[in-house]
Design a protein around this motif. Structure first.
Motif, PDB file in Angstrom:
ATOM      1  N   LEU A  32       0.974  -1.182  -0.200  1.00 56.09           N
ATOM      2  CA  LEU A  32      -0.069  -0.099   0.054  1.00 56.09           C
ATOM      3  C   LEU A  32       0.807   1.346  -0.128  1.00 56.09           C
ATOM      4  CD1 LEU A  32      -2.673   1.532   0.118  1.00 56.09           C
ATOM      5  CD2 LEU A  32      -2.798   1.090   2.689  1.00 56.09           C
ATOM      6  N   ARG A  33       0.749   1.808  -1.182  1.00 59.86           N
ATOM      7  CA  ARG A  33       1.515   3.103  -1.016  1.00 59.86           C
ATOM      8  C   ARG A  33       0.744   4.441  -1.169  1.00 59.86           C
ATOM      9  NH1 ARG A  33       5.884   1.420  -5.794  1.00 59.86           N
ATOM     10  NH2 ARG A  33       7.024  -0.558  -4.692  1.00 59.86           N
ATOM     11  N   ASP A  34       1.226   5.626  -0.713  1.00 60.63           N
ATOM     12  CA  ASP A  34       0.612   6.841  -0.495  1.00 60.63           C
ATOM     13  C   ASP A  34       1.091   7.642  -1.910  1.00 60.63           C
ATOM     14  OD1 ASP A  34      -0.554   9.074   0.380  1.00 60.63           O
ATOM     15  OD2 ASP A  34       1.038  10.042   1.486  1.00 60.63           O
ATOM     16  N   ASP A  35       0.459   7.074  -3.008  1.00 64.23           N
ATOM     17  CA  ASP A  35       0.502   7.538  -4.211  1.00 64.23           C
ATOM     18  C   ASP A  35      -0.813   8.009  -4.829  1.00 64.23           C
ATOM     19  OD1 ASP A  35      -0.542   5.224  -4.904  1.00 64.23           O
ATOM     20  OD2 ASP A  35       1.504   4.362  -6.083  1.00 64.23           O
ATOM     21  N   ALA A  36      -0.831   8.374  -6.378  1.00 64.91           N
ATOM     22  CA  ALA A  36      -2.286   8.774  -6.636  1.00 64.91           C
ATOM     23  C   ALA A  36      -3.324   7.637  -6.437  1.00 64.91           C
ATOM     24  CB  ALA A  36      -2.135   8.986  -8.103  1.00 64.91           C
ATOM     25  N   ILE A  37      -3.233   6.230  -6.363  1.00 71.85           N
ATOM     26  CA  ILE A  37      -3.971   5.330  -6.030  1.00 71.85           C
ATOM     27  C   ILE A  37      -4.408   5.314  -4.704  1.00 71.85           C
ATOM     28  CG2 ILE A  37      -4.478   2.891  -6.223  1.00 71.85           C
ATOM     29  CD1 ILE A  37      -4.686   4.317  -8.861  1.00 71.85           C
ATOM     30  N   GLY A  38      -3.281   5.013  -3.722  1.00 74.85           N
ATOM     31  CA  GLY A  38      -3.381   4.517  -2.342  1.00 74.85           C
ATOM     32  C   GLY A  38      -3.609   5.862  -1.594  1.00 74.85           C
ATOM     33  N   SER A  39      -3.338   7.181  -1.946  1.00 75.72           N
ATOM     34  CA  SER A  39      -3.867   8.218  -1.311  1.00 75.72           C
ATOM     35  C   SER A  39      -5.640   8.323  -1.097  1.00 75.72           C
ATOM     36  CB  SER A  39      -3.260   9.358  -1.758  1.00 75.72           C
ATOM     37  OG  SER A  39      -3.610   9.569  -3.082  1.00 75.72           O
ATOM     38  N   ARG A  40      -6.000   8.018  -2.236  1.00 73.04           N
ATOM     39  CA  ARG A  40      -7.365   8.093  -2.198  1.00 73.04           C
ATOM     40  C   ARG A  40      -8.165   6.955  -1.264  1.00 73.04           C
ATOM     41  NH1 ARG A  40     -12.119   5.723  -6.281  1.00 73.04           N
ATOM     42  NH2 ARG A  40     -13.851   6.432  -5.535  1.00 73.04           N
ATOM     43  N   LEU A  41      -7.555   5.736  -1.229  1.00 71.43           N
ATOM     44  CA  LEU A  41      -7.999   4.872  -0.225  1.00 71.43           C
ATOM     45  C   LEU A  41      -7.763   5.236   1.208  1.00 71.43           C
ATOM     46  CD1 LEU A  41      -9.338   2.190   0.500  1.00 71.43           C
ATOM     47  CD2 LEU A  41      -7.011   1.155  -0.015  1.00 71.43           C
ATOM     48  N   LEU A  42      -6.577   5.924   1.487  1.00 74.32           N
ATOM     49  CA  LEU A  42      -6.212   6.226   2.642  1.00 74.32           C
ATOM     50  C   LEU A  42      -7.123   7.455   3.120  1.00 74.32           C
ATOM     51  CD1 LEU A  42      -2.150   6.150   2.356  1.00 74.32           C
ATOM     52  CD2 LEU A  42      -3.833   4.540   3.964  1.00 74.32           C
ATOM     53  N   ASP A  43      -7.420   8.300   2.256  1.00 76.40           N
ATOM     54  CA  ASP A  43      -8.320   9.344   2.560  1.00 76.40           C
ATOM     55  C   ASP A  43      -9.568   8.902   3.019  1.00 76.40           C
ATOM     56  OD1 ASP A  43      -6.226  11.417   2.210  1.00 76.40           O
ATOM     57  OD2 ASP A  43      -6.970  11.875   0.019  1.00 76.40           O
ATOM     58  N   ILE A  44     -10.175   7.939   2.399  1.00 75.19           N
ATOM     59  CA  ILE A  44     -11.398   7.350   2.661  1.00 75.19           C
ATOM     60  C   ILE A  44     -11.208   6.649   4.135  1.00 75.19           C
ATOM     61  CG2 ILE A  44     -13.010   5.572   2.183  1.00 75.19           C
ATOM     62  CD1 ILE A  44     -12.439   5.991  -0.885  1.00 75.19           C
ATOM     63  N   LEU A  45     -10.262   5.919   4.286  1.00 75.39           N
ATOM     64  CA  LEU A  45     -10.344   5.367   5.548  1.00 75.39           C
ATOM     65  C   LEU A  45     -10.132   6.173   6.679  1.00 75.39           C
ATOM     66  CD1 LEU A  45      -7.816   2.417   4.814  1.00 75.39           C
ATOM     67  CD2 LEU A  45      -9.882   2.048   5.013  1.00 75.39           C
ATOM     68  N   MET A  46      -9.619   7.584   6.593  1.00 78.30           N
ATOM     69  CA  MET A  46      -9.406   8.350   7.598  1.00 78.30           C
ATOM     70  C   MET A  46     -10.574   9.315   7.730  1.00 78.30           C
ATOM     71  SD  MET A  46      -5.655   9.927   7.224  1.00 78.30           S
ATOM     72  CE  MET A  46      -5.632  10.387   5.367  1.00 78.30           C
ATOM     73  N   ALA A  47     -11.338   9.563   6.752  1.00 76.91           N
ATOM     74  CA  ALA A  47     -12.690   9.927   6.892  1.00 76.91           C
ATOM     75  C   ALA A  47     -13.700   9.147   7.538  1.00 76.91           C
ATOM     76  CB  ALA A  47     -13.191  10.384   5.373  1.00 76.91           C
ATOM     77  N   ARG A  48     -13.640   7.746   7.212  1.00 78.21           N
ATOM     78  CA  ARG A  48     -14.548   6.835   7.885  1.00 78.21           C
ATOM     79  C   ARG A  48     -14.214   6.742   9.435  1.00 78.21           C
ATOM     80  NH1 ARG A  48     -18.496   7.681   6.668  1.00 78.21           N
ATOM     81  NH2 ARG A  48     -19.556   5.526   7.211  1.00 78.21           N
ATOM     82  N   SER A  49     -13.068   6.806   9.731  1.00 76.33           N
ATOM     83  CA  SER A  49     -12.632   6.679  11.248  1.00 76.33           C
ATOM     84  C   SER A  49     -13.138   8.068  11.814  1.00 76.33           C
ATOM     85  CB  SER A  49     -11.123   6.695  11.170  1.00 76.33           C
ATOM     86  OG  SER A  49     -10.624   6.571  12.499  1.00 76.33           O
ATOM     87  N   ARG A  50     -12.774   9.131  10.979  1.00 79.51           N
ATOM     88  CA  ARG A  50     -13.360  10.372  11.818  1.00 79.51           C
ATOM     89  C   ARG A  50     -14.974  10.348  12.051  1.00 79.51           C
ATOM     90  NH1 ARG A  50      -9.037  12.648   8.987  1.00 79.51           N
ATOM     91  NH2 ARG A  50     -10.607  12.898   6.926  1.00 79.51           N
ATOM     92  N   ALA A  51     -15.526   9.566  11.071  1.00 75.75           N
ATOM     93  CA  ALA A  51     -17.096   9.429  11.295  1.00 75.75           C
ATOM     94  C   ALA A  51     -17.548   8.308  12.262  1.00 75.75           C
ATOM     95  CB  ALA A  51     -17.406   9.099   9.936  1.00 75.75           C
ATOM     96  N   GLY A  52     -16.636   7.740  13.154  1.00 77.24           N
ATOM     97  CA  GLY A  52     -17.013   7.111  13.927  1.00 77.24           C
ATOM     98  C   GLY A  52     -16.798   5.532  13.828  1.00 77.24           C
ATOM     99  N   VAL A  53     -16.322   5.149  12.281  1.00 78.27           N
ATOM    100  CA  VAL A  53     -16.310   3.746  11.985  1.00 78.27           C
ATOM    101  C   VAL A  53     -14.927   3.205  12.352  1.00 78.27           C
ATOM    102  CG1 VAL A  53     -16.068   2.038   9.972  1.00 78.27           C
ATOM    103  CG2 VAL A  53     -17.506   4.071   9.797  1.00 78.27           C
ATOM    104  N   ARG A  54     -14.928   2.161  12.980  1.00 76.29           N
ATOM    105  CA  ARG A  54     -13.613   1.296  13.493  1.00 76.29           C
ATOM    106  C   ARG A  54     -12.925   0.970  12.457  1.00 76.29           C
ATOM    107  NH1 ARG A  54     -12.994  -4.499  16.244  1.00 76.29           N
ATOM    108  NH2 ARG A  54     -10.675  -4.112  17.318  1.00 76.29           N
ATOM    109  N   VAL A  55     -11.421   1.605  12.142  1.00 72.43           N
ATOM    110  CA  VAL A  55     -10.647   1.134  10.954  1.00 72.43           C
ATOM    111  C   VAL A  55      -9.327   0.533  11.588  1.00 72.43           C
ATOM    112  CG1 VAL A  55      -9.542   2.173   8.963  1.00 72.43           C
ATOM    113  CG2 VAL A  55     -11.787   3.051   9.738  1.00 72.43           C
ATOM    114  N   ARG A  56      -9.125  -0.710  11.180  1.00 73.02           N
ATOM    115  CA  ARG A  56      -8.077  -1.426  11.313  1.00 73.02           C
ATOM    116  C   ARG A  56      -7.385  -1.629   9.866  1.00 73.02           C
ATOM    117  NH1 ARG A  56      -9.530  -6.508  14.743  1.00 73.02           N
ATOM    118  NH2 ARG A  56     -11.139  -6.617  13.059  1.00 73.02           N
TER     119      ARG A  56
END
Length: 353
Positions: A32-56
């Protein structure tokens, strides 16, 4: 059950599922890399975590080593995402990567405890458009897969482990089965299931994998199957992102053909899918390459398809894949003398593992 046949389609499905998660997201990845592809997924994971979803997030410390140096690590922590690296590497292991095995080569996503995604793709820009496979499953098999993730998470995050019996194995009572390699317990469920099916094969065996460096048990089983009249086809990648592996693949072509195996090379893009089909009645797919690293050392997760309708769909796709193959690699880069000798040396080593 749903199947996707390219890394790009798989990423879209994964991102959409994460965006709609309501309770929990558990992602296990080798790369998993923080590039054009990975950054979108990471942004989604962080947004869902801030919304109260448990993210591991469980990442391999070698495959995803670049991420550990990125600024996004701090953002993940701040957002509440729980991140664990599988088997962190010491200085000696960093200098000599072979000493760091086993690695976590699994690629799986679990959403809300009800849906699991199991496939062959990493999450990185350079893998865009590759021929990968992703299967989406619900019900009992999703629960089996999540229980296996929980076991690994507890061991890596808290140094807590469950006994081997906590893992699930294929049964005759479910249409599709989750199956895992468990290196810390020396449990090789994928290898055992594959060898069992090869031993009873009657007509045809197809193995699709980027490169083919099988352990001795698999070489022996395939040779025995061919001798009793079963056709054996190896579908390999024309070229991958691992030049050494490509060199070894080319050095071994003559050997596989001398054993009577048909060897073909997928042409349109990088073949990164890993699957096996036997007699059009049994199939397995997932993260497991059919080499000694995946079948002996690494953590891998696969799905065994037993539902005939699902198998027929997958067989139909395999025929499309074969139609896009040729007898020789589509690309034949000019190799240096060093590359040529390293490929031959690697092929020699493969004979004794």
């Amino acid at each position: 059950m749903r199947l996707y046949y390219s890394s790009t389609d798989a990423w879209l499905a994964i991102c959409e599922a994460c965006e709609h998660a309501e309770r929990s997201i558990s992602l296990e990845e080798y790369i998993l890399r923080d590039d054009a592809i990975g950054s979108r997924l990471l942004d989604i994971l962080m947004a869902r975590s801030r919304a109260g979803v448990r993210v591991r997030l469980l990442l391999d410390a070698f495959g995803s080593r670049r991420l550990q140096q990125q600024a996004v690590m701090s953002d993940l922590k701040t957002s509440g995402v729980k991140l664990v690296f599988f088997r962190p590497m010491n200085l000696v292991q960093r200098l000599l990567p072979p000493l760091s095995f086993p690695r976590d080569h699994a690629k799986a996503l679990h959403i809300d405890g009800t849906t699991c995604f199991i496939g062959s793709m990493g999450v990185a820009q350079h893998m865009s458009g590759w021929r990968d496979t992703l299967v989406v499953l619900e019900g009992t098999v999703a629960g089996q897969a999540l229980a296996d993730f929980d076991r690994v998470w507890c061991r890596e995050a808290f140094n807590l482990g469950y006994p081997p019996k906590a893992c699930t194995y294929p049964s005759d009572h479910e249409p599709n089965q989750f199956i895992a390699q468990i290196p810390e317990y020396k449990t090789h469920g994928i290898r055992e299931a594959l060898l069992s099916q090869i031993a009873s094969a009657q007509r045809a065996i197809l193995i699709a994998t980027p490169y083919f460096f099988p352990p001795q048990a698999l070489r022996t089983a395939l040779s025995a199957a061919h001798r009793r009249g079963v056709s054996v086809t190896l579908m390999l990648a024309s070229q991958t992102d691992v030049p050494l592996a490509d060199g070894v693949t080319r050095a071994l072509i003559k050997q596989w053909r001398s054993l009577g195996f048909e060897v073909v090379f997928y042409q349109p893009e990088v073949l990164h899918a890993k699957y096996a089909i036997i007699d059009s009645s049994w199939a397995t797919l997932g993260s497991c390459n059919f080499d000694f690293l995946s079948l002996v050392y690494n953590r891998e997760v696969n799905v065994v398809l037993a539902n005939q309708a699902h198998i027929l769909e997958f067989v139909a796709q395999s025929k499309i894949d074969l139609d896009n193959c040729a007898q020789t690699p589509a690309t034949s880069p000019i190799q240096s003398t060093w590359d040529t000798w390293m490929g031959k040396l690697g092929a020699l080593v493969c004979q004794y593992v």
